[in-house]
Design an enzyme around this catalytic site. Structure first.
Site, PDB file in Angstrom:
ATOM      1  N   ARG A   1     -34.630  32.777   7.596  1.00 20.98           N
ATOM      2  CA  ARG A   1     -33.775  32.271   6.511  1.00 20.98           C
ATOM      3  C   ARG A   1     -34.531  32.298   5.174  1.00 20.98           C
ATOM      4  NH1 ARG A   1     -31.411  26.354   7.368  1.00 20.98           N
ATOM      5  NH2 ARG A   1     -33.553  25.762   6.930  1.00 20.98           N
TER       6      ARG A   1
ATOM      7  N   LYS B   1     -31.182  29.327   0.336  1.00 16.45           N
ATOM      8  CA  LYS B   1     -31.860  28.031   0.263  1.00 16.45           C
ATOM      9  C   LYS B   1     -32.802  28.054  -0.940  1.00 16.45           C
ATOM     10  CE  LYS B   1     -33.921  24.624   3.367  1.00 16.45           C
ATOM     11  NZ  LYS B   1     -33.124  23.492   2.930  1.00 16.45           N
TER      12      LYS B   1
ATOM     13  N   GLU C   1     -20.268  21.350   4.381  1.00 14.57           N
ATOM     14  CA  GLU C   1     -21.493  20.759   4.938  1.00 14.57           C
ATOM     15  C   GLU C   1     -21.799  19.481   4.181  1.00 14.57           C
ATOM     16  OE1 GLU C   1     -24.887  23.350   4.160  1.00 14.57           O
ATOM     17  OE2 GLU C   1     -23.966  23.996   2.287  1.00 14.57           O
TER      18      GLU C   1
HETATM   19  C1  PLP Z   1     -27.505  22.238   2.326  1.00 11.92           C
HETATM   20  C2  PLP Z   1     -28.085  22.171   3.700  1.00 11.92           C
HETATM   21  N1  PLP Z   1     -27.278  22.368   4.777  1.00 11.92           N
HETATM   22  C3  PLP Z   1     -27.763  22.308   6.030  1.00 11.92           C
HETATM   23  C4  PLP Z   1     -29.109  22.065   6.279  1.00 11.92           C
HETATM   24  C5  PLP Z   1     -29.620  22.007   7.698  1.00 11.92           C
HETATM   25  O1  PLP Z   1     -30.543  23.038   7.936  1.00 11.92           O
HETATM   26  P1  PLP Z   1     -31.711  22.875   9.026  1.00 11.92           P
HETATM   27  O2  PLP Z   1     -31.045  22.611  10.312  1.00 11.92           O
HETATM   28  O3  PLP Z   1     -32.408  24.183   9.014  1.00 11.92           O
HETATM   29  O4  PLP Z   1     -32.550  21.729   8.597  1.00 11.92           O
HETATM   30  C6  PLP Z   1     -29.983  21.858   5.194  1.00 11.92           C
HETATM   31  C7  PLP Z   1     -31.399  21.603   5.423  1.00 11.92           C
HETATM   32  O5  PLP Z   1     -32.224  22.404   5.163  1.00 11.92           O
HETATM   33  C8  PLP Z   1     -29.456  21.926   3.879  1.00 11.92           C
HETATM   34  O6  PLP Z   1     -30.266  21.735   2.831  1.00 11.92           O
END
Ligand code: PLP
Length: 328
Positions: A83, A180, A213
């Site tokens: 990612r 991200k 989300e």
């Molecule tokens: C906006 C957002 N959605 C979802 C997630 C969940 O991702 P992960 O399971 O990789 O922590 C995160 C965390 O990084 C996030 O910042």
């Protein structure tokens, strides 16, 4: 130091001393920091700094990711690096070194911290050199690794469940949601808005009325038929925890779950779910019991949240193909 309108020109030692005092006033759990700009690892939080003109600082031109350190091992780093490198590509950020070198730097910084449990967060920055928009001519991309205590949440989130609201802030357009990057303004505003309303967190809903989300976590549901449903990942961040959990949850189909589906989830359908879950590297799996003042299911944490949390926690401790030893 408090803001002064008659500042002096400081000597280098004075500036460093002020940075140390700042850290003393606000203690932090930052254990080790690698910086390509410093050319090594530091353990004094006062030295964990970036040049102010790095474009990641003043324009948000940077990407990051966070993975867990569990019992002396790094968990699921390949998914996080996938990612991370994808986000760098979408942000037109050149990789500062190879993927193998990034993994090595992460492992060695973790080893320097001496900590067996915590989090690792790492960034690629656009680099210093100007206050403009595109990277400055000759800018060197930065790579940084922070080993820290990780984000923690109240115990009651697990025992009693969270109360959330639909945010009034618009969801990020898909390109920015799947990247991200260090631009978290909508996510920050959503969490602050919820806290100001006396709630625990917010939920983004997209323009078509489907669930998106949360601030730094994904959201999923268990339907009245026991099906685990998760929003599609084309307009939200592809959570490494969600992706792994969806894989693990398939083993429960026919038992604790009636199925696993990744698809659009209209808000009206979501509100009728038996359970609503928050999923992420830091929170793992936590139950949401109230959304916009209305109960989800019975209004108490349901069984799927703890079954799925156990499944994930077991994988984080013993999922051999996903754990790498830290070379302490
Ligand atoms: C906006 C957002 N959605 C979802 C997630 C969940 O991702 P992960 O399971 O990789 O922590 C995160 C965390 O990084 C996030 O910042």
């Amino acid at each position: 130091m408090p803001v002064t309108t008659t500042p002096r020109v400081l000597k280098a030692e004075e500036a460093l001393e002020h940075l140390r005092q700042l850290r003393a006033r606000q203690p932090v759990q930052y254990w080790a920091f690698y910086s390509s700009q410093l050319g090594g690892i530091v353990t004094d939080p006062a030295l964990m700094v970036l040049p102010f003109d790095d474009h990641m600082v003043h324009r948000g031109h940077g990407v990051f990711d966070t993975a867990a350190i569990v019992d002396g091992k790094l968990y699921d780093i390949e998914a996080h690096l996938d990612r991370f490198t994808r986000s760098a590509g979408l942000s037109k950020l050149p990789l500062p070194c190879s993927r193998d070198e990034m993994r090595e730097l992460i492992l060695h910084t973790a080893a320097a911290s001496g900590k067996r449990d915590g989090s690792v967060r790492y960034w690629i920055s656009s680099g210093p050199g100007s206050l403009g928009l595109p990277p400055a001519a000759g800018a060197e991309p930065g790579f940084f690794v922070m080993i820290f205590g990780g984000l923690t949440y109240p115990a009651r989130w697990y025992t009693e469940g969270l109360r959330v609201m639909t945010t009034t802030y618009p969801i990020k357009p898909p390109l920015y949601a799947i990247t991200k990057s260090t631009n978290y303004l909508p996510n920050i505003l959503m969490q602050m808005e919820a806290q100001e309303a006396g709630l625990d967190n917010g939920v983004f809903v997209d323009e078509a009325g489907n669930v998106g989300e949360s601030s730094n976590m994904n959201v999923a549901f268990v339907t009245q038929d026991g099906v685990l449903v998760h929003p599609r990942f084309d307009h939200i961040l592809s959570g490494c925890t969600s992706l792994r959990l969806l894989e693990l949850a398939r083993r429960l189909v026919g038992g604790a779950l009636g199925g696993v589906e990744v698809r659009d989830i209209p808000v009206a359908e979501a509100r009728a779910a038996r359970e609503m879950l928050l999923i992420g590297s830091s929170i793992k799996v936590a139950p949401i019991v109230e959304w916009d003042g209305k109960r989800i299911g019975e209004g108490t944490p349901g069984p799927a949240s703890s079954v799925l949390r156990d499944l994930l926690e077991r994988d984080m401790r013993s999922g051999r193909d996903r754990l790498i030893d830290i070379p302490y």
